[in-house]
Design an enzyme around this catalytic site. Sequence first.
Site, PDB file in Angstrom:
ATOM      1  N   HIS A 196     -30.728  21.705   9.256  1.00 25.32           N
ATOM      2  CA  HIS A 196     -31.520  22.095  10.374  1.00 25.32           C
ATOM      3  C   HIS A 196     -32.024  23.689  10.159  1.00 25.32           C
ATOM      4  O   HIS A 196     -32.923  23.926  10.988  1.00 25.32           O
ATOM      5  CB  HIS A 196     -30.414  22.207  11.504  1.00 25.32           C
ATOM      6  CG  HIS A 196     -30.059  20.932  12.013  1.00 25.32           C
ATOM      7  ND1 HIS A 196     -28.721  20.546  12.133  1.00 25.32           N
ATOM      8  CD2 HIS A 196     -30.870  19.879  11.785  1.00 25.32           C
ATOM      9  CE1 HIS A 196     -28.834  19.295  12.284  1.00 25.32           C
ATOM     10  NE2 HIS A 196     -29.881  18.822  12.144  1.00 25.32           N
ATOM     11  N   ARG A 303     -37.274   4.051   8.507  1.00 26.88           N
ATOM     12  CA  ARG A 303     -36.067   3.616   7.933  1.00 26.88           C
ATOM     13  C   ARG A 303     -34.946   3.107   9.063  1.00 26.88           C
ATOM     14  O   ARG A 303     -35.019   4.086   9.880  1.00 26.88           O
ATOM     15  CB  ARG A 303     -35.380   4.487   7.109  1.00 26.88           C
ATOM     16  CG  ARG A 303     -35.979   4.837   5.649  1.00 26.88           C
ATOM     17  CD  ARG A 303     -35.108   5.726   4.739  1.00 26.88           C
ATOM     18  NE  ARG A 303     -35.765   5.726   3.404  1.00 26.88           N
ATOM     19  CZ  ARG A 303     -36.304   6.844   2.999  1.00 26.88           C
ATOM     20  NH1 ARG A 303     -36.584   7.889   3.588  1.00 26.88           N
ATOM     21  NH2 ARG A 303     -36.584   6.676   1.684  1.00 26.88           N
ATOM     22  N   ARG A 339     -39.434  -0.922   8.770  1.00 30.18           N
ATOM     23  CA  ARG A 339     -39.089  -1.409   7.830  1.00 30.18           C
ATOM     24  C   ARG A 339     -37.593  -2.375   8.337  1.00 30.18           C
ATOM     25  O   ARG A 339     -36.943  -1.660   9.051  1.00 30.18           O
ATOM     26  CB  ARG A 339     -38.319  -0.459   6.612  1.00 30.18           C
ATOM     27  CG  ARG A 339     -37.890  -1.190   5.367  1.00 30.18           C
ATOM     28  CD  ARG A 339     -37.436  -0.292   4.225  1.00 30.18           C
ATOM     29  NE  ARG A 339     -36.260   0.494   4.589  1.00 30.18           N
ATOM     30  CZ  ARG A 339     -36.078   1.413   3.769  1.00 30.18           C
ATOM     31  NH1 ARG A 339     -36.404   1.534   2.516  1.00 30.18           N
ATOM     32  NH2 ARG A 339     -34.904   2.130   4.019  1.00 30.18           N
ATOM     33  N   GLU A 438     -40.111  -2.594  -5.334  1.00 34.68           N
ATOM     34  CA  GLU A 438     -38.891  -1.671  -5.504  1.00 34.68           C
ATOM     35  C   GLU A 438     -38.296  -2.321  -6.661  1.00 34.68           C
ATOM     36  O   GLU A 438     -37.310  -1.639  -7.148  1.00 34.68           O
ATOM     37  CB  GLU A 438     -38.040  -1.360  -4.590  1.00 34.68           C
ATOM     38  CG  GLU A 438     -38.489  -1.344  -3.083  1.00 34.68           C
ATOM     39  CD  GLU A 438     -37.732  -0.798  -2.104  1.00 34.68           C
ATOM     40  OE1 GLU A 438     -37.157   0.272  -2.242  1.00 34.68           O
ATOM     41  OE2 GLU A 438     -37.133  -1.571  -1.163  1.00 34.68           O
ATOM     42  N   ASN A 461     -38.141   5.229  -5.365  1.00 34.39           N
ATOM     43  CA  ASN A 461     -36.809   5.805  -5.548  1.00 34.39           C
ATOM     44  C   ASN A 461     -35.906   4.427  -6.177  1.00 34.39           C
ATOM     45  O   ASN A 461     -35.280   4.605  -7.091  1.00 34.39           O
ATOM     46  CB  ASN A 461     -36.173   5.896  -4.164  1.00 34.39           C
ATOM     47  CG  ASN A 461     -36.911   7.070  -3.150  1.00 34.39           C
ATOM     48  OD1 ASN A 461     -37.658   7.648  -4.003  1.00 34.39           O
ATOM     49  ND2 ASN A 461     -36.591   7.111  -2.007  1.00 34.39           N
ATOM     50  N   ASP A 462     -36.187   3.219  -5.766  1.00 37.60           N
ATOM     51  CA  ASP A 462     -35.451   2.041  -6.077  1.00 37.60           C
ATOM     52  C   ASP A 462     -36.247   1.681  -7.405  1.00 37.60           C
ATOM     53  O   ASP A 462     -35.575   1.286  -8.274  1.00 37.60           O
ATOM     54  CB  ASP A 462     -35.558   1.123  -5.103  1.00 37.60           C
ATOM     55  CG  ASP A 462     -34.232   1.317  -4.208  1.00 37.60           C
ATOM     56  OD1 ASP A 462     -33.382   1.444  -4.465  1.00 37.60           O
ATOM     57  OD2 ASP A 462     -34.320   1.360  -3.023  1.00 37.60           O
ATOM     58  N   ARG A 472     -29.472   5.822  -8.872  1.00 37.12           N
ATOM     59  CA  ARG A 472     -30.235   6.601  -8.226  1.00 37.12           C
ATOM     60  C   ARG A 472     -29.376   7.795  -7.345  1.00 37.12           C
ATOM     61  O   ARG A 472     -29.608   8.864  -7.131  1.00 37.12           O
ATOM     62  CB  ARG A 472     -31.114   6.210  -7.095  1.00 37.12           C
ATOM     63  CG  ARG A 472     -30.466   5.501  -5.856  1.00 37.12           C
ATOM     64  CD  ARG A 472     -31.589   4.623  -5.268  1.00 37.12           C
ATOM     65  NE  ARG A 472     -31.905   5.605  -4.050  1.00 37.12           N
ATOM     66  CZ  ARG A 472     -32.813   4.947  -2.928  1.00 37.12           C
ATOM     67  NH1 ARG A 472     -33.391   3.829  -2.889  1.00 37.12           N
ATOM     68  NH2 ARG A 472     -33.146   5.837  -1.963  1.00 37.12           N
ATOM     69  N   CYS A 509     -44.207   5.043  -0.566  1.00 40.53           N
ATOM     70  CA  CYS A 509     -43.372   5.710   0.086  1.00 40.53           C
ATOM     71  C   CYS A 509     -42.086   6.193  -0.357  1.00 40.53           C
ATOM     72  O   CYS A 509     -41.142   6.803   0.474  1.00 40.53           O
ATOM     73  CB  CYS A 509     -43.055   4.985   1.395  1.00 40.53           C
ATOM     74  SG  CYS A 509     -42.011   3.614   0.921  1.00 40.53           S
TER      75      CYS A 509
HETATM   76  C1  PEP Z   1     -37.499   3.728  -2.098  1.00 37.98           C
HETATM   77  O1  PEP Z   1     -36.756   2.820  -2.565  1.00 37.98           O
HETATM   78  O2  PEP Z   1     -38.278   4.414  -2.781  1.00 37.98           O
HETATM   79  C2  PEP Z   1     -37.792   3.783  -0.693  1.00 37.98           C
HETATM   80  C3  PEP Z   1     -38.573   4.466  -0.055  1.00 37.98           C
HETATM   81  O3  PEP Z   1     -36.553   3.256   0.017  1.00 37.98           O
HETATM   82  P1  PEP Z   1     -35.208   3.857   0.428  1.00 37.98           P
HETATM   83  O4  PEP Z   1     -35.298   5.419  -0.414  1.00 37.98           O
HETATM   84  O5  PEP Z   1     -34.950   3.925   1.966  1.00 37.98           O
HETATM   85  O6  PEP Z   1     -34.407   2.895  -0.412  1.00 37.98           O
HETATM   86 MG    MG Z   2     -35.701   1.618  -1.382  1.00 30.27          MG
END
Ligand code: PEP
Ligand code: MG
Length: 590
Positions: A196, A303, A339, A438, A461-462, A472, A509
């Site tokens: 915050h 999300r 999602r 992903e 990310n995945d 990760r 994303c």
């Molecule tokens: C990702 O995997 O890049 C993604 C945006 O989803 P999350 O980070 O919620 O797994």
């Molecule tokens: Mg993901």
Amino acid sequence: MASGEERVLHGVGASPGISIGRAMAVPRHPVQVAYRPLQDQTEAEAEVTRFEVALQATHDDLATARDDLSAALADYSYIIEAHLLILKDRMIKDRTAQIIRQQRLNAEWALSQAVSEAKVFFQKIKDDYIRSRFTDVEYVTDQVLRHLSGQEGSALSAIREKVIVVAHDLSPADTTQMDLDWVMGFVTDMGGPTSHTAIMAQAKALPAVLGLERVSLEVKSGDFLIVDGSAGVVVINPDDETLHYYRDKQEAYELYAQEILAQAHLPAETLDGHPVDVGANIELAEEVGMVLGYGAESIGLYRTEFFYISQKTTPSEDELFHNFRAVAQRLGGRPVNIRTLDIGGDKFASSVDLAPEINPALGLRAIRFCLKEKDLFLDQLRAVLRASAFGRVRVLFPLISGVEELVQAKELLERAKAQLVRRGQSFDPKLETGIMIEVPSAVAIADLLARHCDYFSIGTNDLIQYSLAIDRVNEHVAHLYQPLHPAVLRMIQMVVRAGHQAGIKVAMCGEMAGDQRAVPLLLGLGLDYLSLNALGIPRVKQMVRMTNRATWQKLAKRALSFATAAEVSAFMDQELRRHFPKVFSAEPAK
Ligand code: PEP
Ligand code: MG
């Protein structure tokens, strides 16, 4: 200027910009918690009442702080609303009363025990954002403890000169107590980019460096400080050379920041005329106001795990629908990509029983879980569909690894539509369906998947986790988590090509989309949409406007010719400095 030796500390750059001035150190008085056994049940009941009075007093303080938020910060009232909810949370309220009654212990001790138990629960949560919310629990319960022990009061309301506030931690209620016109920046031991303090600092355009761990013990009031919120650096007692360097950097940054802010609400189009939709990733409906304030043109990723993490029972279709509808309506015609549940793997749920798995990242996660738990999935799908009657809603399926999964998910979507038709409830019959790319298998068959969906969204990310075999959330292999790895770049290129050949748009994303340094390369690779944390949006939009896509198409080809992430990174450094000297300058030599 300097008194004492120059010291440089590195933390999290949580709100960009540079401030130079005197420190005001907020004294830290940890609340002392005494252990006091109670005699009998009568005394225990009296103690529960004393605890409830302290809860009410904390509630009243927070409600007053919320009502006192200035117009500029009104959109952030959701933070204090969340604090008010913590006061009612069973893990805190009911558990403390239970410990008082069952173990016959005083309220302070019982509350501290309940917080320790909640900490264990939070530590199991893999999602960074939600795990980091434990600091809110600590903040709120600290206020209750202060009421219980009579240790109240703060120096913050007394600020009457321009200072950089240095504290162990700051809460929204703390920030409402100070007159922010006197504050030049924040420096704290605690907090990260989504805390915050970071959100408030960004809202007020105040530089902030957080997560410095011990800065509140190292800096005293009156020390001369430089806060570089862009680089995450704090300099204590700078020498003349350092001061000179940062004064120049400050001037250049302020010019650049004025430019960015003036343009945050304009659409982002590359220098050679290609529009790029820059949207936001959100986890709570309450964030919509904030993300619009940062110039988001859509919600690229909503999300929805929070509903399943924050409560003990799974949400009903109506609960989801009301939430999704509120988001769609608040967006006033801008799209939202909802999602479906991505639980399992690193995302822990309290409302859903997940069997323990040896390898959860490769287990019953996301779409796999939903295809097994069909009723739970249908609840989500009907909620998304019903919300689509109230705005531009799209549905996004996570972790698709093959065509069968996508076909099955779409069959269930059709079943959900038929159920709504039978009920006479309306929805958008043309609701678009997207999939997250992903998993490497999805990259390899992107052309086949594109025949069954309306858009792709690359979740880096995945995708990085699964393609480089790097967990990760495992800090031991974090150095091997390389977005610029040639394999990752090739996969992005393959997905964009397959999508475009099939005539569908390709978004990104994952965190990579919010990395200002990666943006020109991503545009060169042909991405149509970028979705990222709201705070980065003005900067990413500015980057889009400064980028010539045709130039970066050529540079992307060069970037793809290197054999290692280190070579790509060195090449990018050089090209970013050459093409955007105002944004990417070298750090001082020392
Ligand atoms: C990702 O995997 O890049 C993604 C945006 O989803 P999350 O980070 O919620 O797994
Ligand atoms: Mg993901």
